[in-house]
Design a protein around this motif. Structure first.
Motif, PDB file in Angstrom:
ATOM      1  N   SER A   1     -37.043  15.851  -6.023  1.00 21.91           N
ATOM      2  CA  SER A   1     -38.401  15.323  -6.154  1.00 21.91           C
ATOM      3  C   SER A   1     -38.396  14.131  -7.101  1.00 21.91           C
ATOM      4  O   SER A   1     -37.501  13.998  -7.947  1.00 21.91           O
ATOM      5  CB  SER A   1     -39.354  16.406  -6.672  1.00 21.91           C
ATOM      6  N   PHE A   2     -39.400  13.277  -6.975  1.00 14.95           N
ATOM      7  CA  PHE A   2     -39.495  12.109  -7.849  1.00 14.95           C
ATOM      8  C   PHE A   2     -40.944  11.657  -7.974  1.00 14.95           C
ATOM      9  O   PHE A   2     -41.794  12.037  -7.174  1.00 14.95           O
ATOM     10  CB  PHE A   2     -38.609  10.964  -7.354  1.00 14.95           C
ATOM     11  N   ALA A   3     -41.205  10.856  -9.012  1.00 19.34           N
ATOM     12  CA  ALA A   3     -42.533  10.286  -9.315  1.00 19.34           C
ATOM     13  C   ALA A   3     -43.513  11.311  -9.854  1.00 19.34           C
ATOM     14  O   ALA A   3     -44.725  11.080  -9.848  1.00 19.34           O
ATOM     15  CB  ALA A   3     -43.123   9.565  -8.094  1.00 19.34           C
ATOM     16  N   GLU A   4     -42.992  12.440 -10.384  1.00 16.02           N
ATOM     17  CA  GLU A   4     -43.896  13.447 -10.950  1.00 16.02           C
ATOM     18  C   GLU A   4     -44.663  12.922 -12.154  1.00 16.02           C
ATOM     19  O   GLU A   4     -45.799  13.339 -12.402  1.00 16.02           O
ATOM     20  CB  GLU A   4     -43.111  14.705 -11.367  1.00 16.02           C
ATOM     21  N   ALA A   5     -44.041  12.021 -12.922  1.00 12.45           N
ATOM     22  CA  ALA A   5     -44.676  11.529 -14.151  1.00 12.45           C
ATOM     23  C   ALA A   5     -45.977  10.783 -13.870  1.00 12.45           C
ATOM     24  O   ALA A   5     -46.829  10.663 -14.760  1.00 12.45           O
ATOM     25  CB  ALA A   5     -43.713  10.629 -14.918  1.00 12.45           C
ATOM     26  N   THR A   6     -46.167  10.294 -12.651  1.00 16.79           N
ATOM     27  CA  THR A   6     -47.382   9.545 -12.333  1.00 16.79           C
ATOM     28  C   THR A   6     -48.611  10.440 -12.264  1.00 16.79           C
ATOM     29  O   THR A   6     -49.740   9.942 -12.197  1.00 16.79           O
ATOM     30  CB  THR A   6     -47.239   8.793 -11.002  1.00 16.79           C
ATOM     31  N   LEU A   7     -48.404  11.768 -12.273  1.00 11.77           N
ATOM     32  CA  LEU A   7     -49.548  12.675 -12.257  1.00 11.77           C
ATOM     33  C   LEU A   7     -50.334  12.607 -13.554  1.00 11.77           C
ATOM     34  O   LEU A   7     -51.531  12.881 -13.587  1.00 11.77           O
ATOM     35  CB  LEU A   7     -49.070  14.118 -12.033  1.00 11.77           C
TER      36      LEU A   7
ATOM     37  N   GLU B   1     -47.567  27.861 -14.949  1.00  5.44           N
ATOM     38  CA  GLU B   1     -46.106  27.841 -14.877  1.00  5.44           C
ATOM     39  C   GLU B   1     -45.601  26.590 -14.158  1.00  5.44           C
ATOM     40  O   GLU B   1     -44.497  26.110 -14.429  1.00  5.44           O
ATOM     41  CB  GLU B   1     -45.569  29.100 -14.185  1.00  5.44           C
ATOM     42  N   LEU B   2     -46.419  26.037 -13.258  1.00  8.54           N
ATOM     43  CA  LEU B   2     -46.035  24.793 -12.598  1.00  8.54           C
ATOM     44  C   LEU B   2     -45.960  23.648 -13.605  1.00  8.54           C
ATOM     45  O   LEU B   2     -45.055  22.813 -13.548  1.00  8.54           O
ATOM     46  CB  LEU B   2     -47.033  24.450 -11.486  1.00  8.54           C
ATOM     47  N   ALA B   3     -46.905  23.601 -14.528  1.00 12.07           N
ATOM     48  CA  ALA B   3     -46.891  22.560 -15.553  1.00 12.07           C
ATOM     49  C   ALA B   3     -45.649  22.695 -16.431  1.00 12.07           C
ATOM     50  O   ALA B   3     -45.004  21.687 -16.785  1.00 12.07           O
ATOM     51  CB  ALA B   3     -48.149  22.640 -16.408  1.00 12.07           C
ATOM     52  N   LEU B   4     -45.274  23.930 -16.784  1.00 12.50           N
ATOM     53  CA  LEU B   4     -44.085  24.140 -17.599  1.00 12.50           C
ATOM     54  C   LEU B   4     -42.825  23.714 -16.845  1.00 12.50           C
ATOM     55  O   LEU B   4     -41.902  23.130 -17.428  1.00 12.50           O
ATOM     56  CB  LEU B   4     -43.987  25.613 -18.006  1.00 12.50           C
ATOM     57  N   ARG B   5     -42.775  24.009 -15.561  1.00 15.21           N
ATOM     58  CA  ARG B   5     -41.628  23.586 -14.755  1.00 15.21           C
ATOM     59  C   ARG B   5     -41.512  22.061 -14.730  1.00 15.21           C
ATOM     60  O   ARG B   5     -40.422  21.503 -14.816  1.00 15.21           O
ATOM     61  CB  ARG B   5     -41.761  24.121 -13.324  1.00 15.21           C
ATOM     62  N   MET B   6     -42.640  21.398 -14.602  1.00 15.10           N
ATOM     63  CA  MET B   6     -42.631  19.946 -14.546  1.00 15.10           C
ATOM     64  C   MET B   6     -42.175  19.355 -15.871  1.00 15.10           C
ATOM     65  O   MET B   6     -41.416  18.384 -15.913  1.00 15.10           O
ATOM     66  CB  MET B   6     -44.002  19.405 -14.154  1.00 15.10           C
ATOM     67  N   LEU B   7     -42.625  19.940 -16.981  1.00 21.21           N
ATOM     68  CA  LEU B   7     -42.189  19.467 -18.290  1.00 21.21           C
ATOM     69  C   LEU B   7     -40.682  19.624 -18.440  1.00 21.21           C
ATOM     70  O   LEU B   7     -39.991  18.730 -18.947  1.00 21.21           O
ATOM     71  CB  LEU B   7     -42.907  20.240 -19.399  1.00 21.21           C
TER      72      LEU B   7
ATOM     73  N   CYS C   1     -36.139  22.707  -3.633  1.00 28.88           N
ATOM     74  CA  CYS C   1     -36.379  21.725  -4.697  1.00 28.88           C
ATOM     75  C   CYS C   1     -36.352  22.431  -6.058  1.00 28.88           C
ATOM     76  O   CYS C   1     -37.021  23.454  -6.236  1.00 28.88           O
ATOM     77  CB  CYS C   1     -37.740  21.062  -4.468  1.00 28.88           C
ATOM     78  N   PRO C   2     -35.598  21.915  -7.031  1.00 27.54           N
ATOM     79  CA  PRO C   2     -35.534  22.566  -8.354  1.00 27.54           C
ATOM     80  C   PRO C   2     -36.896  22.793  -8.991  1.00 27.54           C
ATOM     81  O   PRO C   2     -37.084  23.779  -9.717  1.00 27.54           O
ATOM     82  CB  PRO C   2     -34.696  21.586  -9.185  1.00 27.54           C
ATOM     83  N   LEU C   3     -37.848  21.914  -8.724  1.00 28.82           N
ATOM     84  CA  LEU C   3     -39.174  22.051  -9.316  1.00 28.82           C
ATOM     85  C   LEU C   3     -39.874  23.321  -8.853  1.00 28.82           C
ATOM     86  O   LEU C   3     -40.642  23.933  -9.603  1.00 28.82           O
ATOM     87  CB  LEU C   3     -40.026  20.828  -8.971  1.00 28.82           C
TER      88      LEU C   3
ATOM     89  N   LEU D   1     -38.420  19.759 -16.018  1.00 27.81           N
ATOM     90  CA  LEU D   1     -37.735  18.830 -15.129  1.00 27.81           C
ATOM     91  C   LEU D   1     -37.775  17.412 -15.682  1.00 27.81           C
ATOM     92  O   LEU D   1     -36.774  16.691 -15.656  1.00 27.81           O
ATOM     93  CB  LEU D   1     -38.371  18.873 -13.737  1.00 27.81           C
ATOM     94  N   MET D   2     -38.922  16.993 -16.208  1.00 33.48           N
ATOM     95  CA  MET D   2     -39.024  15.640 -16.753  1.00 33.48           C
ATOM     96  C   MET D   2     -38.187  15.482 -18.011  1.00 33.48           C
ATOM     97  O   MET D   2     -37.658  14.406 -18.297  1.00 33.48           O
ATOM     98  CB  MET D   2     -40.486  15.275 -16.992  1.00 33.48           C
ATOM     99  N   GLY D   3     -38.020  16.571 -18.758  1.00 33.85           N
ATOM    100  CA  GLY D   3     -37.127  16.521 -19.909  1.00 33.85           C
ATOM    101  C   GLY D   3     -35.691  16.274 -19.480  1.00 33.85           C
ATOM    102  O   GLY D   3     -34.975  15.465 -20.100  1.00 33.85           O
ATOM    103  N   LEU D   4     -35.270  16.945 -18.409  1.00 34.35           N
ATOM    104  CA  LEU D   4     -33.925  16.717 -17.884  1.00 34.35           C
ATOM    105  C   LEU D   4     -33.774  15.285 -17.372  1.00 34.35           C
ATOM    106  O   LEU D   4     -32.735  14.639 -17.567  1.00 34.35           O
ATOM    107  CB  LEU D   4     -33.630  17.708 -16.755  1.00 34.35           C
ATOM    108  N   ARG D   5     -34.820  14.783 -16.707  1.00 30.44           N
ATOM    109  CA  ARG D   5     -34.774  13.402 -16.212  1.00 30.44           C
ATOM    110  C   ARG D   5     -34.645  12.418 -17.370  1.00 30.44           C
ATOM    111  O   ARG D   5     -33.908  11.438 -17.283  1.00 30.44           O
ATOM    112  CB  ARG D   5     -36.057  13.096 -15.436  1.00 30.44           C
ATOM    113  N   LEU D   6     -35.375  12.669 -18.461  1.00 27.42           N
ATOM    114  CA  LEU D   6     -35.307  11.777 -19.609  1.00 27.42           C
ATOM    115  C   LEU D   6     -33.904  11.756 -20.192  1.00 27.42           C
ATOM    116  O   LEU D   6     -33.370  10.695 -20.523  1.00 27.42           O
ATOM    117  CB  LEU D   6     -36.318  12.210 -20.672  1.00 27.42           C
TER     118      LEU D   6
END
Length: 267
Positions: free
Chosen positions: A91-97, A132-138, A22-24, A140-145
């Protein structure tokens, strides 16, 4: 003498392997992957089963182990609009965290699927100790946006032919290639049509037009782009031609009533 690994250990190893693809989570140290695997719960879905519905409280986010998950919303008129189709390793639905608003759309299995639920409360606690997990999520969500903005642009500014052509081009490794590229279609035609913002009949007619122009060859579950470079050139011609047509002055209502000629576009 080594004993055979227990079933639980094998299951945990399979979860770690899924997370690694998973890229995340790609590139995380093994101990971090094992920590995420420890708070992940597998779930099996039959074709047509719903993973969650719009508005349901978030239990966490998901990673696809196998199969395909259709994320969509249903309009007031009952029309289903596909937002994205997620496949193995995504992965999906990460923004709901980060919100208590719940899931923003419906999620349904398109075929027999298995997903991992990365539990919300436990993952938030894990992130506090692993920034670093939080940075990865940011990231990934930037790419999704960016992908969602591009998709919105496709749906509002381009016709079906252009949207389908761009869908093909995004799956060609080299857009300048002149050799054929075969693209597998891992979804039913009606799902691809919905993802492109159209219906199956229109998609079929559009594929037929592409085929008649010698741009593609269609098999049962795949499409071969005969020359990505030529398809890209044709898309550019279509966009340029339509932009020119859109910029031409429109005749006034008085000119239309009198039958006056439409002003020509500037040379």
């Amino acid at each position: 003498m080594r004993t055979a690994p227990a079933l639980g250990e094998l299951r945990q190893a399979a979860i770690v392997q899924t997370l690694r693809t998973c890229p995340l989570f790609a590139g995380l140290p093994p101990e971090d992957l094992r920590a995420v695997a420890a708070i992940s719960r597998p779930r099996t879905l039959a074709r047509g089963d719903y993973l969650f519905r719009e508005g349901e409280p978030s239990r966490g986010f998901y990673v696809v182990q196998q199969g395909t998950i259709n994320i969509h919303r249903v309009s007031a008129t009952g029309k289903e609009q596909v937002i994205h189709v997620f496949r193995a390793g995504e992965s999906f639905a990460e923004a709901t965290l980060a919100t208590d608003a719940g899931y923003p759309a419906d999620a349904r299995a398109l075929d027999s699927s298995q997903v991992l639920l990365v539990q919300r409360t436990e993952f938030i606690a894990l992130v506090r100790g692993h920034p670093e997990l939080a940075l990865r999520m940011l990231a990934l969500m930037g790419l999704r946006l960016r992908a969602l903005v591009a998709r919105l642009d496709d749906l509002t500014m381009k016709d079906v032919e252009t949207r389908l052509g761009h869908w093909f081009m995004r799956r060609c490794p080299d857009p300048d290639a002149t050799v054929p590229v075969t693209i597998e279609l891992p979804m039913a035609k009606q799902v691809l049509a919905a993802e492109l913002g159209t219906v199956s009949e229109t998609l079929s007619r559009t594929l037929a037009r592409f085929r008649a122009q010698g741009l593609i060859r269609v098999q049962r579950r795949s499409v071969t782009v005969l020359s990505p470079a030529r398809l890209r050139a044709v898309l550019r011609e279509w966009l340029d031609g339509r932009s020119s047509a859109a910029s031409r002055p429109r005749p006034s209502s008085r000119q239309r009533r009198r039958g006056a000629p439409t002003p020509a576009a500037a040379p």
